[in-house]
Design a protein around this motif. Sequence first.
Motif, PDB file in Angstrom:
ATOM      1  N   SER A 123       2.856   0.741  -2.646  1.00  0.00           N
ATOM      2  CA  SER A 123       4.194   1.347  -2.682  1.00  0.00           C
ATOM      3  C   SER A 123       5.094   0.605  -1.703  1.00  0.00           C
ATOM      4  CB  SER A 123       4.130   2.839  -2.326  1.00  0.00           C
ATOM      5  OG  SER A 123       3.824   3.019  -0.957  1.00  0.00           O
ATOM      6  N   HIS A 124       6.372   0.606  -2.010  1.00  0.00           N
ATOM      7  CA  HIS A 124       7.340  -0.088  -1.150  1.00  0.00           C
ATOM      8  C   HIS A 124       7.992   0.860  -0.143  1.00  0.00           C
ATOM      9  CE1 HIS A 124       7.441  -4.086  -3.088  1.00  0.00           C
ATOM     10  NE2 HIS A 124       7.097  -3.427  -4.178  1.00  0.00           N
ATOM     11  N   ASP A 125       8.078   2.117  -0.481  1.00  0.00           N
ATOM     12  CA  ASP A 125       8.709   3.095   0.412  1.00  0.00           C
ATOM     13  C   ASP A 125       7.928   4.407   0.378  1.00  0.00           C
ATOM     14  OD1 ASP A 125      10.430   4.379   2.112  1.00  0.00           O
ATOM     15  OD2 ASP A 125      11.967   4.778   0.590  1.00  0.00           O
ATOM     16  N   PRO A 126       6.995   4.586   1.310  1.00  0.00           N
ATOM     17  CA  PRO A 126       6.652   3.720   2.436  1.00  0.00           C
ATOM     18  C   PRO A 126       5.878   2.480   1.988  1.00  0.00           C
ATOM     19  CG  PRO A 126       5.108   5.532   2.329  1.00  0.00           C
ATOM     20  CD  PRO A 126       6.137   5.808   1.264  1.00  0.00           C
ATOM     21  N   LEU A 127       5.860   1.465   2.842  1.00  0.00           N
ATOM     22  CA  LEU A 127       5.200   0.208   2.509  1.00  0.00           C
ATOM     23  C   LEU A 127       3.700   0.321   2.779  1.00  0.00           C
ATOM     24  CD1 LEU A 127       5.308  -2.687   1.562  1.00  0.00           C
ATOM     25  CD2 LEU A 127       5.951  -3.381   3.898  1.00  0.00           C
ATOM     26  N   VAL A 128       2.910   0.344   1.704  1.00  0.00           N
ATOM     27  CA  VAL A 128       1.455   0.445   1.788  1.00  0.00           C
ATOM     28  C   VAL A 128       0.851  -0.741   1.053  1.00  0.00           C
ATOM     29  CG1 VAL A 128      -0.588   1.822   1.233  1.00  0.00           C
ATOM     30  CG2 VAL A 128       1.558   2.963   1.852  1.00  0.00           C
TER      31      VAL A 128
ATOM     32  N   THR B 169      -6.776  11.238   6.613  1.00  0.00           N
ATOM     33  CA  THR B 169      -6.230  10.217   7.499  1.00  0.00           C
ATOM     34  C   THR B 169      -5.271   9.301   6.755  1.00  0.00           C
ATOM     35  OG1 THR B 169      -8.276  10.263   8.791  1.00  0.00           O
ATOM     36  CG2 THR B 169      -6.830   8.360   9.087  1.00  0.00           C
ATOM     37  N   TYR B 170      -5.661   8.886   5.564  1.00  0.00           N
ATOM     38  CA  TYR B 170      -4.793   8.032   4.757  1.00  0.00           C
ATOM     39  C   TYR B 170      -3.479   8.739   4.430  1.00  0.00           C
ATOM     40  CZ  TYR B 170      -2.860   5.807   0.598  1.00  0.00           C
ATOM     41  OH  TYR B 170      -2.001   5.234  -0.299  1.00  0.00           O
ATOM     42  N   GLU B 171      -3.571   9.980   3.992  1.00  0.00           N
ATOM     43  CA  GLU B 171      -2.364  10.739   3.648  1.00  0.00           C
ATOM     44  C   GLU B 171      -1.456  10.892   4.863  1.00  0.00           C
ATOM     45  OE1 GLU B 171      -1.351  11.525   0.819  1.00  0.00           O
ATOM     46  OE2 GLU B 171      -3.085  11.503  -0.511  1.00  0.00           O
ATOM     47  N   ALA B 172      -2.050  11.180   6.014  1.00  0.00           N
ATOM     48  CA  ALA B 172      -1.251  11.363   7.226  1.00  0.00           C
ATOM     49  C   ALA B 172      -0.562  10.062   7.639  1.00  0.00           C
ATOM     50  CB  ALA B 172      -2.137  11.880   8.353  1.00  0.00           C
ATOM     51  N   LEU B 173      -1.311   8.965   7.622  1.00  0.00           N
ATOM     52  CA  LEU B 173      -0.728   7.679   7.990  1.00  0.00           C
ATOM     53  C   LEU B 173       0.387   7.288   7.026  1.00  0.00           C
ATOM     54  CD1 LEU B 173      -3.979   5.698   8.893  1.00  0.00           C
ATOM     55  CD2 LEU B 173      -2.126   6.284  10.471  1.00  0.00           C
ATOM     56  N   ARG B 174       0.153   7.486   5.742  1.00  0.00           N
ATOM     57  CA  ARG B 174       1.147   7.115   4.732  1.00  0.00           C
ATOM     58  C   ARG B 174       2.409   7.970   4.863  1.00  0.00           C
ATOM     59  NH1 ARG B 174       0.644   5.811  -1.602  1.00  0.00           N
ATOM     60  NH2 ARG B 174       2.776   6.332  -2.190  1.00  0.00           N
TER      61      ARG B 174
END
Length: 426
Positions: A306-311, A396-401
């Motif tokens: 994804s670009h927004d957020p950038l992942v 953790t992934y969801e929180a960071l993203r």
Amino acid sequence: MLHTVQEAVDWIEKWDKFSIKLGLERMERLMEALDHPERHSRVIHIAGTNGKGSTATYISSMLREAGYTIGMFTSPALTRFNDRISVNGAVISDEDLLKTVNLVYEAVESLEGTECGAPTEFEVMTTIALVYFARFAACDFVIMEVGLGGRHDSTNVVLPIIGAITNIGTDHVMQLGPTIKDIAREKAGIMKSSMPTVTGAYGEALTVIEETAKEKHAKLYRLGREFRIENIEPLADGEQFTFISPFKTYEALQISMFGSHQVHNAAVALMVVEYLHYYFALDLSEEDIRKGLKKAKWPGRFEILSHDPLVILDGAHNLEAMQALVETVQKHFPKRHVKVLFAAVKDKDHRALLNTLSELTQDITLTSFENPRAISADALKTYLPNARLEADWRKTYEALRNNLAENELLLVTGSLYFVSEIKRLD
């Protein structure tokens, strides 16, 4: 006789998934029992430590643009079981998978009681792919990606019209040997008598490949020698470069995959296609080549989720791949603060991987995932004591993203298997 695709998948997965049985005896018996499906396709065989899938994708994309039907056998599967076998980008259907499994079922089962022993899951999948391409798919060309090494890999029963060996690095050293020369010797094992081979290897690895080519009386096309690349420039959506070969020069070629290593992969792929064009009289235009290179995408390799957020997802799992990843992030996103979520499997050089990542950022979170080969987050922390530790990778992934700032990017890396889990989650 199996009646459902789930029965077929369960049957495939009952075979040994994790141990590695080098040697071609089981595959040779299977090929003989199944009337040699490996002889019914025009195969392009690809070996190497990194870049096999990307190189295969570039070749496929260019040939498909010219109207050819292209089969591909790659690994691992990133989103669903069927991913490893595809024709023109469409994965094998459940119906065709079941049909092909029933064709190979008896031959595979009969191996278990022989001196060769039961096959591995990868050998069974290779057999299914070869039978599918020979009996049902009607492909103009089939691209086969080596699973491990080359010389003893199950795909090495094929008789290719051309081979490609991408870069050579230190991976699977327990199976292939401790030195680059040992590993290169195994990769060069795909070379057959008088079979043309294209390679992007260099240094000691290239020396071994050159020696093998001489022994096999095989024409060798080497990146930096018989063909070369110039004027590499990063673009907002990929890379641009010039390609020069004995046949033609192409200026300002563009690819949509990121990194100079992807330019190298694209060059190897284009040299393969150029050889086929001039020696097999393929009907292929410059427009086909340009469009094919630009359209080629390979999941899990510097994939912008994804670009927004950038992942960004990248399954870098050995030192060379991680070095390329760090260089690509620095080149394309020099002003972004990088946050990393890292998980890996056990049989890797975790210290080297994490030390290389630390050159990019200190903002690293270690975790683990549901895979028998995965290393625990606690074990990873011994290599990077200052990193954060999180047990639940999903949360953790969801929180960071969800908490990324505008000037930040989230990089998920360490294992293609872990990247696959992230893609399923999204």
